[in-house]
Design a protein around this motif. Structure first.
Motif, PDB file in Angstrom:
ATOM      1  N   TYR A 186     -18.399   7.373  20.994  1.00 52.84           N
ATOM      2  CA  TYR A 186     -18.579   7.408  19.911  1.00 52.84           C
ATOM      3  C   TYR A 186     -18.686   8.746  19.511  1.00 52.84           C
ATOM      4  CZ  TYR A 186     -21.165   7.320  15.246  1.00 52.84           C
ATOM      5  OH  TYR A 186     -21.440   7.664  14.023  1.00 52.84           O
ATOM      6  N   PRO A 187     -19.557   9.736  19.940  1.00 47.61           N
ATOM      7  CA  PRO A 187     -19.881  11.084  19.605  1.00 47.61           C
ATOM      8  C   PRO A 187     -18.806  11.874  19.628  1.00 47.61           C
ATOM      9  CG  PRO A 187     -21.476  10.439  21.283  1.00 47.61           C
ATOM     10  CD  PRO A 187     -20.462   9.524  21.155  1.00 47.61           C
ATOM     11  N   THR A 188     -17.640  11.736  20.633  1.00 48.14           N
ATOM     12  CA  THR A 188     -16.938  12.759  20.908  1.00 48.14           C
ATOM     13  C   THR A 188     -15.363  12.260  20.451  1.00 48.14           C
ATOM     14  OG1 THR A 188     -16.656  11.683  22.980  1.00 48.14           O
ATOM     15  CG2 THR A 188     -18.043  13.535  22.746  1.00 48.14           C
ATOM     16  N   ARG A 189     -15.028  11.182  20.364  1.00 56.29           N
ATOM     17  CA  ARG A 189     -13.769  10.689  20.161  1.00 56.29           C
ATOM     18  C   ARG A 189     -13.675  10.493  18.640  1.00 56.29           C
ATOM     19  NH1 ARG A 189     -10.897   5.117  22.526  1.00 56.29           N
ATOM     20  NH2 ARG A 189      -8.529   5.805  21.816  1.00 56.29           N
ATOM     21  N   ASP A 190     -12.418  11.068  18.012  1.00 61.47           N
ATOM     22  CA  ASP A 190     -11.936  10.830  16.629  1.00 61.47           C
ATOM     23  C   ASP A 190     -10.895   9.791  16.599  1.00 61.47           C
ATOM     24  OD1 ASP A 190     -11.147  10.958  13.888  1.00 61.47           O
ATOM     25  OD2 ASP A 190     -10.905  13.088  14.028  1.00 61.47           O
ATOM     26  N   VAL A 191     -11.502   8.381  16.564  1.00 61.25           N
ATOM     27  CA  VAL A 191     -10.492   7.149  16.591  1.00 61.25           C
ATOM     28  C   VAL A 191      -9.852   7.216  15.286  1.00 61.25           C
ATOM     29  CG1 VAL A 191     -10.676   4.800  16.815  1.00 61.25           C
ATOM     30  CG2 VAL A 191     -12.050   5.985  18.462  1.00 61.25           C
ATOM     31  N   ALA A 192     -10.415   7.639  14.245  1.00 56.82           N
ATOM     32  CA  ALA A 192      -9.911   7.488  12.805  1.00 56.82           C
ATOM     33  C   ALA A 192      -8.575   8.169  12.680  1.00 56.82           C
ATOM     34  CB  ALA A 192     -10.820   7.947  11.632  1.00 56.82           C
ATOM     35  N   ALA A 193      -8.570   9.625  13.530  1.00 64.97           N
ATOM     36  CA  ALA A 193      -7.394  10.129  13.288  1.00 64.97           C
ATOM     37  C   ALA A 193      -6.426   9.631  14.234  1.00 64.97           C
ATOM     38  CB  ALA A 193      -7.865  11.716  14.058  1.00 64.97           C
ATOM     39  N   GLU A 194      -6.777   8.883  15.458  1.00 59.09           N
ATOM     40  CA  GLU A 194      -5.647   8.370  16.318  1.00 59.09           C
ATOM     41  C   GLU A 194      -4.901   7.293  15.394  1.00 59.09           C
ATOM     42  OE1 GLU A 194      -7.393   7.070  19.969  1.00 59.09           O
ATOM     43  OE2 GLU A 194      -8.513   9.203  20.098  1.00 59.09           O
ATOM     44  N   HIS A 195      -5.945   6.523  14.967  1.00 59.57           N
ATOM     45  CA  HIS A 195      -5.424   5.269  14.076  1.00 59.57           C
ATOM     46  C   HIS A 195      -4.466   5.744  12.928  1.00 59.57           C
ATOM     47  CE1 HIS A 195      -9.058   2.588  15.293  1.00 59.57           C
ATOM     48  NE2 HIS A 195      -8.063   2.294  16.174  1.00 59.57           N
ATOM     49  N   ALA A 196      -4.725   6.887  12.269  1.00 62.68           N
ATOM     50  CA  ALA A 196      -4.022   7.539  11.137  1.00 62.68           C
ATOM     51  C   ALA A 196      -2.613   7.769  11.636  1.00 62.68           C
ATOM     52  CB  ALA A 196      -4.757   8.558  10.387  1.00 62.68           C
ATOM     53  N   ALA A 197      -2.627   8.677  12.953  1.00 68.34           N
ATOM     54  CA  ALA A 197      -1.549   9.167  13.281  1.00 68.34           C
ATOM     55  C   ALA A 197      -0.577   8.081  13.543  1.00 68.34           C
ATOM     56  CB  ALA A 197      -1.658  10.023  14.788  1.00 68.34           C
ATOM     57  N   ILE A 198      -1.230   6.824  14.382  1.00 69.00           N
ATOM     58  CA  ILE A 198      -0.277   5.954  14.649  1.00 69.00           C
ATOM     59  C   ILE A 198       0.458   5.090  13.347  1.00 69.00           C
ATOM     60  CG2 ILE A 198      -0.017   3.502  15.789  1.00 69.00           C
ATOM     61  CD1 ILE A 198      -2.390   4.475  17.708  1.00 69.00           C
ATOM     62  N   ALA A 199      -0.399   4.890  12.530  1.00 70.03           N
ATOM     63  CA  ALA A 199       0.009   4.308  11.208  1.00 70.03           C
ATOM     64  C   ALA A 199       1.246   5.187  10.500  1.00 70.03           C
ATOM     65  CB  ALA A 199      -0.947   4.013  10.357  1.00 70.03           C
ATOM     66  N   ALA A 200       0.989   6.443  10.627  1.00 62.80           N
ATOM     67  CA  ALA A 200       1.709   7.350  10.020  1.00 62.80           C
ATOM     68  C   ALA A 200       3.166   7.389  10.671  1.00 62.80           C
ATOM     69  CB  ALA A 200       1.393   8.759   9.887  1.00 62.80           C
ATOM     70  N   ALA A 201       3.227   7.332  11.991  1.00 62.60           N
ATOM     71  CA  ALA A 201       4.625   7.532  12.606  1.00 62.60           C
ATOM     72  C   ALA A 201       5.226   5.997  12.664  1.00 62.60           C
ATOM     73  CB  ALA A 201       4.298   7.420  14.210  1.00 62.60           C
ATOM     74  N   ALA A 202       4.520   4.929  12.574  1.00 66.16           N
ATOM     75  CA  ALA A 202       5.254   3.591  12.190  1.00 66.16           C
ATOM     76  C   ALA A 202       5.738   3.672  10.607  1.00 66.16           C
ATOM     77  CB  ALA A 202       4.043   2.357  12.399  1.00 66.16           C
ATOM     78  N   LEU A 203       5.005   4.114   9.789  1.00 67.43           N
ATOM     79  CA  LEU A 203       5.507   3.963   8.474  1.00 67.43           C
ATOM     80  C   LEU A 203       6.688   5.116   8.340  1.00 67.43           C
ATOM     81  CD1 LEU A 203       2.156   3.672   6.637  1.00 67.43           C
ATOM     82  CD2 LEU A 203       3.571   2.058   6.802  1.00 67.43           C
ATOM     83  N   ASP A 204       6.818   5.980   9.210  1.00 70.65           N
ATOM     84  CA  ASP A 204       7.828   7.026   8.977  1.00 70.65           C
ATOM     85  C   ASP A 204       9.113   6.421   9.856  1.00 70.65           C
ATOM     86  OD1 ASP A 204       6.518   8.800   7.561  1.00 70.65           O
ATOM     87  OD2 ASP A 204       5.876   9.999   9.188  1.00 70.65           O
ATOM     88  N   ARG A 205       8.901   5.166  10.539  1.00 71.84           N
ATOM     89  CA  ARG A 205       9.952   4.528  10.964  1.00 71.84           C
ATOM     90  C   ARG A 205      10.355   5.441  12.287  1.00 71.84           C
ATOM     91  NH1 ARG A 205      10.563  -0.808   9.347  1.00 71.84           N
ATOM     92  NH2 ARG A 205       9.847  -0.629   7.034  1.00 71.84           N
ATOM     93  N   ASP A 206       9.203   6.080  12.888  1.00 66.95           N
ATOM     94  CA  ASP A 206       9.501   6.748  14.120  1.00 66.95           C
ATOM     95  C   ASP A 206       9.090   5.954  15.256  1.00 66.95           C
ATOM     96  OD1 ASP A 206       9.644   8.545  16.328  1.00 66.95           O
ATOM     97  OD2 ASP A 206       9.073  10.247  15.202  1.00 66.95           O
ATOM     98  N   ALA A 207       9.663   4.767  15.638  1.00 69.16           N
ATOM     99  CA  ALA A 207       9.374   4.054  16.688  1.00 69.16           C
ATOM    100  C   ALA A 207       8.726   4.649  17.932  1.00 69.16           C
ATOM    101  CB  ALA A 207      10.377   2.743  16.945  1.00 69.16           C
ATOM    102  N   ALA A 208       9.746   5.573  18.421  1.00 71.90           N
ATOM    103  CA  ALA A 208       9.280   6.199  19.782  1.00 71.90           C
ATOM    104  C   ALA A 208       7.938   6.829  19.714  1.00 71.90           C
ATOM    105  CB  ALA A 208      10.382   7.119  20.223  1.00 71.90           C
TER     106      ALA A 208
END
Length: 255
Positions: A186-208
């Motif tokens: 919890y104190p060190t990991r930016d999970v929100a940024a990870e989620h946002a990056a995954i969603a952005a790639a998926a919505l950009d249709r960059d499957a890889a």
């Protein structure tokens, strides 16, 4: 607290109905860490706490043992299954193989409705605090529910119900481990940024790219949980605040 069983339409609730309700409640308490690994599942205490008889309780415990969430000890009843680092490693590896595949298919097949649903799930998750206390980790049930919804939305369009069901089963099993060690990350990991990056790639249709980021995300969770298991911190923190009166480990009961 007695179980809330839906009102039957004909006769009184059957033992099967009670057993199913007990199974679901016990399963939920194990998966979210309220019943910690190794905790004794004492029929007498649980039956009194849940307000049910011993027969449906034993049936529910047998179901949990068959699912691997509990283990039967000869002549000594049941315990919550231990948190095994070796099992965790295999579980995480399986998720890293399977869920990115489902995400690739979802990106390829998803329509505008899927895009809207995924974007909405990511926004809802990002708005919620992961912890109810900024200075330390305190579980936020709303964040947990939104987190599940986000991961479901990622693969919802893969058009393979058995694959989705398998991913769901893996996620549930992994969440039991994650709950044990989330305070470490919890104190060190930016999970929100990870989620946002995954969603952005998926919505950009960059499957890889989306699949790669999801695999990294899952692997990072596995690393933190493994560290927690090895250090022995999860059991310590859980005993301080989350062990229930109905299922205590031997180190506190002396039994």
């Amino acid at each position: 607290m007695p179980l809330q069983i839906p009102e039957p339409t004909t006769a009184a609730a059957s033992p099967e109905t009670l057993a199913t309700a007990v199974f679901r409640r016990l399963r939920a308490e194990i998966l979210d860490g309220r019943l910690v690994p190794g905790a004794r599942l004492k029929v007498q205490d649980l039956a009194a706490s849940y307000g049910v008889g011993a027969a449906p309780l034993r049936e529910a415990l047998a179901q949990l043992a068959a699912e691997g969430l509990a283990r039967r000890i000869e002549q000594r009843g049941f315990r919550v299954a231990e948190a095994d680092p070796v099992h965790l490693a295999g579980l995480i590896r399986t998720r890293c193989l399977v869920e990115p595949l489902a995400l690739r298919e979802s990106v390829a097949r998803g329509d505008a409705a899927w895009e809207d649903a995924l974007a909405g799930a990511e926004r809802r998750l990002a708005r919620l605090p992961r912890s109810l206390d900024r200075s330390r980790y305190v579980r936020n049930p709303e964040w947990e529910a939104a987190h599940i919804a986000f991961h479901r939305a990622l693969i919802a369009a893969c058009d393979a119900p058995p694959l989705i069901a398998f991913c769901e089963r893996l996620r549930e099993e992994a969440d039991r481990y994650r709950m044990l060690a989330v305070a470490i990350a919890y104190p060190t990991r930016d999970v929100a940024a990870e989620h946002a990056a995954i969603a952005a790639a998926a919505l950009d249709r960059d499957a890889a790219r989306a699949a790669e980021l999801l695999a990294r995300h899952l692997a990072a969770t596995g690393d933190f949980v493994h560290r927690g298991l090895v250090e022995g911190r999860p059991g310590k923190t859980a005993r301080q605040g989350r062990r229930t009166a109905t299922a205590r480990s031997d180190d506190t009961t002396g039994r």
